[in-house]
Motif scaffolding. Structure first.
Motif, PDB file in Angstrom:
ATOM      1  N   ASP A 138      -3.952  -3.507  28.999  1.00 21.20           N
ATOM      2  CA  ASP A 138      -3.301  -4.807  28.881  1.00 21.20           C
ATOM      3  C   ASP A 138      -3.899  -5.654  27.743  1.00 21.20           C
ATOM      4  N   ALA A 139      -5.042  -5.210  27.204  1.00 24.20           N
ATOM      5  CA  ALA A 139      -5.724  -6.009  26.171  1.00 24.20           C
ATOM      6  C   ALA A 139      -4.887  -6.035  24.886  1.00 24.20           C
ATOM      7  N   HIS A 140      -5.026  -7.131  24.130  1.00 20.47           N
ATOM      8  CA  HIS A 140      -4.248  -7.348  22.907  1.00 20.47           C
ATOM      9  C   HIS A 140      -5.079  -6.930  21.693  1.00 20.47           C
ATOM     10  N   LEU A 141      -4.588  -5.942  20.954  1.00 21.27           N
ATOM     11  CA  LEU A 141      -5.278  -5.524  19.731  1.00 21.27           C
ATOM     12  C   LEU A 141      -4.809  -6.390  18.565  1.00 21.27           C
ATOM     13  N   ILE A 142      -5.766  -7.051  17.916  1.00 20.60           N
ATOM     14  CA  ILE A 142      -5.471  -7.863  16.726  1.00 20.60           C
ATOM     15  C   ILE A 142      -6.110  -7.145  15.554  1.00 20.60           C
ATOM     16  N   LYS A 143      -5.270  -6.533  14.743  1.00 21.60           N
ATOM     17  CA  LYS A 143      -5.768  -5.617  13.718  1.00 21.60           C
ATOM     18  C   LYS A 143      -5.623  -6.243  12.340  1.00 21.60           C
ATOM     19  N   LEU A 144      -6.696  -6.204  11.544  1.00 24.77           N
ATOM     20  CA  LEU A 144      -6.603  -6.706  10.176  1.00 24.77           C
ATOM     21  C   LEU A 144      -5.936  -5.659   9.303  1.00 24.77           C
ATOM     22  N   GLY A 145      -4.731  -5.950   8.916  1.00 27.49           N
ATOM     23  CA  GLY A 145      -4.028  -5.129   7.922  1.00 27.49           C
ATOM     24  C   GLY A 145      -4.175  -5.815   6.575  1.00 27.49           C
ATOM     25  N   THR A 146      -3.289  -5.507   5.648  1.00 26.89           N
ATOM     26  CA  THR A 146      -3.403  -6.121   4.329  1.00 26.89           C
ATOM     27  C   THR A 146      -2.028  -6.297   3.699  1.00 26.89           C
ATOM     28  N   MET A 147      -1.871  -7.371   2.946  1.00 27.44           N
ATOM     29  CA  MET A 147      -0.641  -7.567   2.174  1.00 27.44           C
ATOM     30  C   MET A 147      -0.481  -6.432   1.162  1.00 27.44           C
ATOM     31  N   GLY A 148      -1.593  -5.775   0.835  1.00 29.27           N
ATOM     32  CA  GLY A 148      -1.554  -4.652  -0.100  1.00 29.27           C
ATOM     33  C   GLY A 148      -0.818  -3.440   0.440  1.00 29.27           C
ATOM     34  N   GLU A 149      -0.453  -3.458   1.724  1.00 31.30           N
ATOM     35  CA  GLU A 149       0.362  -2.352   2.246  1.00 31.30           C
ATOM     36  C   GLU A 149       1.737  -2.339   1.597  1.00 31.30           C
ATOM     37  N   TYR A 150       2.262  -3.526   1.278  1.00 29.79           N
ATOM     38  CA  TYR A 150       3.636  -3.608   0.761  1.00 29.79           C
ATOM     39  C   TYR A 150       3.743  -3.297  -0.720  1.00 29.79           C
ATOM     40  N   GLY A 151       2.656  -3.455  -1.468  1.00 25.04           N
ATOM     41  CA  GLY A 151       2.745  -3.357  -2.913  1.00 25.04           C
ATOM     42  C   GLY A 151       3.506  -4.531  -3.489  1.00 25.04           C
ATOM     43  N   THR A 152       4.178  -4.297  -4.624  1.00 23.92           N
ATOM     44  CA  THR A 152       4.898  -5.389  -5.293  1.00 23.92           C
ATOM     45  C   THR A 152       6.356  -4.972  -5.529  1.00 23.92           C
ATOM     46  N   PRO A 153       7.167  -4.891  -4.460  1.00 26.78           N
ATOM     47  CA  PRO A 153       8.571  -4.496  -4.622  1.00 26.78           C
ATOM     48  C   PRO A 153       9.357  -5.587  -5.348  1.00 26.78           C
TER      49      PRO A 153
END
Ligand code: UPG
Length: 382
Positions: free
Chosen positions: A136-151
């Motif tokens: 039931d715990a909430h995972l708060i994961k640090l992702g990055t804007m760099g996943e999207y690149g520059t479309p």
């Protein structure tokens, strides 16, 4: 709430631990202290002198009513993950415990493999641990804007409605990451999304922009709480680097034309965004994505801002355009949505000349700690 903070000794993790503890949450930091080892490997150091994690937490206990405990261990070791989750039984888990430098991941094969194994395996172990111990715990994961690149189209928050051959669906936004490091975050996002779907876990992926600044209300309270400030070409983020360069009379190192545009946020907003995500958890089975930044700038715009403020303070600051060591577009469309955290109540600290002045003054105070040899980029993408 009981909040486990994996990576709580790092640049974002430590101020977040203090911020959440100061708001009455019970914190368990899980960290293998490897961020300090990278400094030894790279022969560099934080611009600000920082205390050991042990000293940090001891002084929190001695001088505040805040509850912070620590467990030294590596998320790649599943026993560590399971022990932490079983003993602490968190309501939320904030996951910062990843190798977060793009240049570090591009040094050579070993560093790329290390980055991806460390990041992907650590996250997988967390997902399996949450499933087994505290689903039931909430995972708060640090992702990055760099996943999207520059479309060449607007960037949405995680998902895109696509019309195709007369049908339509909402699909994960296409990923075109910038480096082996950014790729590791894409792999994580896929694994977390699958775990939410298959096992009903709840998760928020925070696609964070480039962070600047280093102090928060809490890190200012005691010299032993001070946060690290990286200025080197491997771990330093661009605005913080420019401030360090300015105070020692080094040219501001703009890579290429400097038209590279990114989302940015101040570290005081980082800690607040994590708090907002924790206070408003994702639903069971939901994989939620927020774009965590407050403003977008090109690298050249930032260099000009720092140059102007530094010159007004009497520094002899100039901008240099270096050959870009990275493979990235240097002139491109960029428009990324970032409304979900604002809707939850984020009140952004926008970049101000006052903020740049404070950063320059702080860098100037510690200028003897700056190793000029760590400033110029030596790691290339090619
Ligand atoms: N850049 C320069 N000159 C410098 C340093 C960087 O022009 O001296 C450029 C670089 O080419 C890039 C941009 O600035 O286009 C941003 O680079 P940097 O500040 O190093 O950030 P990222 O490599 O994007 O990575 C940081 C964090 C990472 C996080 C990401 C969020 O290290 O963990 O995921 O920001 O976008």
């Amino acid at each position: 709430m009981k909040i486990m903070i994996a990576g709580g000794d790092g640049f974002c993790g430590w101020p977040t631990s203090l911020h959440l503890a100061a708001r009455g949450h019970e914190i368990l930091i899980v960290d293998n202290l490897v961020r300090r080892t990278y400094d030894e490997e790279l022969n560099t150091q934080s611009l600000t002198p920082i205390a050991s994690l042990e000293e940090r937490v001891r002084s929190v206990r001695e001088t505040t009513p805040w509850a912070i405990d620590t467990l030294i261990g590596d998320l790649q070791d599943y026993d560590v993950v399971e022990q932490a989750l079983r003993s602490f039984q968190p309501d939320a888990i904030v996951h910062f415990a990843e190798q977060r430098s793009a240049p570090y991941s591009m040094m050579d094969r070993e560093h790329a493999v290390y980055t991806q194994v460390n990041n992907v395996v650590g996250t997988l172990n967390l997902l399996y641990g949450i499933k087994a111990v505290c689903p039931d715990a909430h995972l708060i994961k640090l992702g990055t804007m760099g996943e999207y690149g520059t479309p060449n189209i607007d960037i949405e928050e995680g998902y895109l409605r696509v019309e195709h051959n007369g049908r339509s669906d909402v699909l994960p936004y296409p990923k075109q990451p910038f480096s082996m490091y950014h790729l590791s975050k894409v792999h994580d996002s896929h694994n977390i999304m699958f775990a939410c779907k298959a096992w009903g876990l709840r998760a928020t992926d925070l696609n964070q922009g480039v962070v600047y600044g280093y102090q928060t209300d809490e890190t200012r309270q005691n010299p032993l709480f001070v946060n690290r400030l990286d200025y080197d070409h491997v771990f330093g983020t661009v605005l913080n680097r420019f401030c360090a360069q300015a105070v020692i009379g080094h040219d501001l190192t703009v890579y290429g034309e400097g038209g590279q545009t990114r989302g940015f946020l101040e570290i005081r907003d980082t800690v607040r965004c994590i708090e907002l995500a924790a206070l408003h958890p994702a639903d069971q089975g939901e994989f939620r994505v927020f774009n965590q930044f407050t403003e977008q700038f090109s690298v050249l715009e930032l260099a000009k801002r720092v140059e102007a403020v530094a010159q007004s303070l009497g520094f002899n600051t100039k901008i240099a355009h270096l050959e870009n060591p990275r493979v990235e577009k240097q002139s491109h469309y960029y428009h990324a949505k970032h409304t979900k955290l604002l809707d939850l109540g984020l009140e952004p600290h926008l970049l101000s000349d006052t903020m740049i002045t404070e950063m320059l003054q702080e860098a100037y105070r510690h200028q003897d700690r700056i190793r000029a040899s760590a400033l110029l980029p030596t790691i290339t993408w090619r």
